[in-house]
Design a protein around this motif. Structure first.
Motif, PDB file in Angstrom:
ATOM      1  N   ILE A  20     -12.844  14.050  19.581  1.00 39.82           N
ATOM      2  CA  ILE A  20     -13.335  13.818  20.933  1.00 39.82           C
ATOM      3  C   ILE A  20     -14.661  13.077  20.825  1.00 39.82           C
ATOM      4  CG2 ILE A  20     -14.029  14.907  23.108  1.00 39.82           C
ATOM      5  CD1 ILE A  20     -11.050  15.275  22.326  1.00 39.82           C
ATOM      6  N   ARG A  21     -14.779  11.941  21.527  1.00 40.26           N
ATOM      7  CA  ARG A  21     -15.987  11.117  21.427  1.00 40.26           C
ATOM      8  C   ARG A  21     -16.493  10.756  22.819  1.00 40.26           C
ATOM      9  NH1 ARG A  21     -13.612   6.930  16.825  1.00 40.26           N
ATOM     10  NH2 ARG A  21     -13.427   8.466  15.130  1.00 40.26           N
ATOM     11  N   LEU A  22     -17.765  10.987  23.043  1.00 38.66           N
ATOM     12  CA  LEU A  22     -18.400  10.658  24.312  1.00 38.66           C
ATOM     13  C   LEU A  22     -18.826   9.197  24.310  1.00 38.66           C
ATOM     14  CD1 LEU A  22     -19.506  11.666  27.049  1.00 38.66           C
ATOM     15  CD2 LEU A  22     -21.612  12.321  25.842  1.00 38.66           C
ATOM     16  N   GLY A  23     -18.457   8.462  25.356  1.00 42.45           N
ATOM     17  CA  GLY A  23     -18.787   7.044  25.428  1.00 42.45           C
ATOM     18  C   GLY A  23     -19.446   6.660  26.738  1.00 42.45           C
ATOM     19  N   ASP A  24     -19.686   5.355  26.906  1.00 41.95           N
ATOM     20  CA  ASP A  24     -20.269   4.748  28.102  1.00 41.95           C
ATOM     21  C   ASP A  24     -21.648   5.317  28.410  1.00 41.95           C
ATOM     22  OD1 ASP A  24     -20.894   3.482  30.468  1.00 41.95           O
ATOM     23  OD2 ASP A  24     -18.892   3.700  31.321  1.00 41.95           O
ATOM     24  N   PHE A  25     -22.659   4.706  27.809  1.00 41.08           N
ATOM     25  CA  PHE A  25     -24.035   5.156  27.984  1.00 41.08           C
ATOM     26  C   PHE A  25     -24.804   4.269  28.963  1.00 41.08           C
ATOM     27  CE2 PHE A  25     -22.725   7.530  24.400  1.00 41.08           C
ATOM     28  CZ  PHE A  25     -23.584   8.626  24.305  1.00 41.08           C
TER      29      PHE A  25
ATOM     30  N   MET B 264     -13.501   9.918  25.104  1.00 38.08           N
ATOM     31  CA  MET B 264     -12.464   9.196  24.388  1.00 38.08           C
ATOM     32  C   MET B 264     -11.820  10.071  23.316  1.00 38.08           C
ATOM     33  SD  MET B 264     -12.919   6.500  26.147  1.00 38.08           S
ATOM     34  CE  MET B 264     -11.709   5.432  25.353  1.00 38.08           C
ATOM     35  N   LEU B 265     -10.563   9.724  22.979  1.00 39.28           N
ATOM     36  CA  LEU B 265      -9.812  10.474  21.966  1.00 39.28           C
ATOM     37  C   LEU B 265      -9.431   9.538  20.822  1.00 39.28           C
ATOM     38  CD1 LEU B 265      -9.335  11.919  24.808  1.00 39.28           C
ATOM     39  CD2 LEU B 265      -7.275  12.844  23.793  1.00 39.28           C
TER      40      LEU B 265
ATOM     41  N   GLN C 149     -16.041  20.041  20.923  1.00 40.33           N
ATOM     42  CA  GLN C 149     -16.499  18.777  20.335  1.00 40.33           C
ATOM     43  C   GLN C 149     -17.390  17.995  21.307  1.00 40.33           C
ATOM     44  OE1 GLN C 149     -13.455  16.493  18.327  1.00 40.33           O
ATOM     45  NE2 GLN C 149     -13.295  18.067  16.757  1.00 40.33           N
ATOM     46  N   LEU C 150     -17.108  18.083  22.596  1.00 38.19           N
ATOM     47  CA  LEU C 150     -17.991  17.457  23.573  1.00 38.19           C
ATOM     48  C   LEU C 150     -19.350  18.165  23.572  1.00 38.19           C
ATOM     49  CD1 LEU C 150     -18.116  15.242  25.707  1.00 38.19           C
ATOM     50  CD2 LEU C 150     -17.236  16.882  27.379  1.00 38.19           C
ATOM     51  N   GLY C 151     -19.328  19.482  23.375  1.00 41.78           N
ATOM     52  CA  GLY C 151     -20.574  20.241  23.257  1.00 41.78           C
ATOM     53  C   GLY C 151     -21.392  19.804  22.055  1.00 41.78           C
ATOM     54  N   GLU C 152     -20.718  19.458  20.963  1.00 41.10           N
ATOM     55  CA  GLU C 152     -21.436  18.963  19.783  1.00 41.10           C
ATOM     56  C   GLU C 152     -22.116  17.623  20.076  1.00 41.10           C
ATOM     57  OE1 GLU C 152     -19.699  19.085  15.930  1.00 41.10           O
ATOM     58  OE2 GLU C 152     -18.492  20.868  16.351  1.00 41.10           O
ATOM     59  N   ALA C 153     -21.441  16.772  20.834  1.00 44.18           N
ATOM     60  CA  ALA C 153     -22.045  15.483  21.208  1.00 44.18           C
ATOM     61  C   ALA C 153     -23.284  15.707  22.063  1.00 44.18           C
ATOM     62  CB  ALA C 153     -21.022  14.630  21.958  1.00 44.18           C
ATOM     63  N   LEU C 154     -23.199  16.615  23.028  1.00 42.48           N
ATOM     64  CA  LEU C 154     -24.330  16.875  23.913  1.00 42.48           C
ATOM     65  C   LEU C 154     -25.456  17.599  23.176  1.00 42.48           C
ATOM     66  CD1 LEU C 154     -22.400  17.865  27.145  1.00 42.48           C
ATOM     67  CD2 LEU C 154     -23.566  15.706  26.657  1.00 42.48           C
TER      68      LEU C 154
ATOM     69  N   ARG D 105     -20.186  11.702  14.833  1.00 42.00           N
ATOM     70  CA  ARG D 105     -18.724  11.760  14.866  1.00 42.00           C
ATOM     71  C   ARG D 105     -18.168  11.861  16.281  1.00 42.00           C
ATOM     72  NH1 ARG D 105     -14.676  15.545  11.214  1.00 42.00           N
ATOM     73  NH2 ARG D 105     -12.748  14.945  12.273  1.00 42.00           N
ATOM     74  N   HIS D 106     -18.907  12.488  17.194  1.00 46.18           N
ATOM     75  CA  HIS D 106     -18.376  12.729  18.528  1.00 46.18           C
ATOM     76  C   HIS D 106     -19.043  11.876  19.604  1.00 46.18           C
ATOM     77  CE1 HIS D 106     -15.957  15.757  16.764  1.00 46.18           C
ATOM     78  NE2 HIS D 106     -16.987  16.493  16.400  1.00 46.18           N
ATOM     79  N   ILE D 107     -19.592  10.739  19.190  1.00 51.37           N
ATOM     80  CA  ILE D 107     -20.154   9.761  20.116  1.00 51.37           C
ATOM     81  C   ILE D 107     -19.611   8.388  19.745  1.00 51.37           C
ATOM     82  CG2 ILE D 107     -22.277   8.592  20.839  1.00 51.37           C
ATOM     83  CD1 ILE D 107     -23.752  11.224  20.468  1.00 51.37           C
TER      84      ILE D 107
END
Length: 206
Positions: free
Chosen positions: A180-185, A166-167, A124-129, A69-71
């Motif tokens: 909140i979604r983490l992008g650009d890998f 990203m939002l 939410q960024l912490g959940e992605a990490l 959900r957060h990526i």
């Protein structure tokens, strides 16, 4: 393995979302399903037009990062007749965190609202990490953490910064706060494999 998009037949370009040094990002709509996604066209051409010989960052994300959900999820890729790589990703309608902060700065958000939003972003960024580093996913119903079945090994994003956060706003958001979604890998790597220093210098860890 990557799936073919057949861009000319399947998607209708609605508008240009962003243009940078790496390429252009378009808002597109699937001609049959109506699904709205983002298509990123990379500026640098691929070494060949074989869809199975993609840039390393494309293959890494496609093959190693499951849906979360957060990526920001990359679902498909394609190479056009000019050997340009196209990436099909989730569309985040709130833009990136840097632009959002600059837009809201003029609204003079009060201190309490600013603090709530900052905590929301970090949680939410912490959940992605936590997912990338340990394969952990939190059940939103009971709050329990479990290891994802498809988790392989710790992954380093290597370029966490506001432009890559990203939002997305929709009807399921609580209290009007965005997902909140983490992008650009593009700099992502296995933590236990040799890797070079990557990312943006002003956002390096201490």
């Amino acid at each position: 393995l990557p799936q073919r998009l057949w861009l000319a037949n399947d998607f209708l370009i609605v508008r240009l979302l962003e243009q940078g040094s790496e390429g252009k990002v378009y808002l597109v709509k699937h001609r049959e399903t109506g699904e709205v996604v983002a298509l990123k066209k990379l500026e640098a051409p691929a070494p060949c037009r074989n869809v199975f010989d993609l840039p390393e960052e494309c293959l890494f994300q496609l093959n190693n990062i499951p849906l979360h959900r957060h990526i920001v999820f990359m679902s498909q890729v394609d190479i056009d007749k000019e050997a340009r790589v196209w990436q099909c990703m989730q569309f985040c309608n709130g833009g990136d965190l840097l632009d959002f902060c600059e837009r809201t700065r003029a609204k003079r958000m009060d201190d309490t609202t600013r603090m709530i939003f900052a905590l929301h972003v970090f949680i939410q960024l912490g959940e992605a990490l936590a997912f990338l580093h340990y394969g952990l996913k939190r059940n939103p119903t009971n709050g329990r953490w479990t290891v994802h079945a498809d988790y392989k090994a710790p992954i380093l994003h290597s370029d966490v910064k506001p432009e890559n956060v990203m939002l997305h706003f929709d009807d399921t958001n609580e209290f009007g706060l965005p997902d909140i979604r983490l992008g650009d890998f593009g700099h992502a790597a296995w933590a236990d494999k040799p890797h070079h220093i990557a990312g943006s210098p002003s956002f390096y860890s201490p």
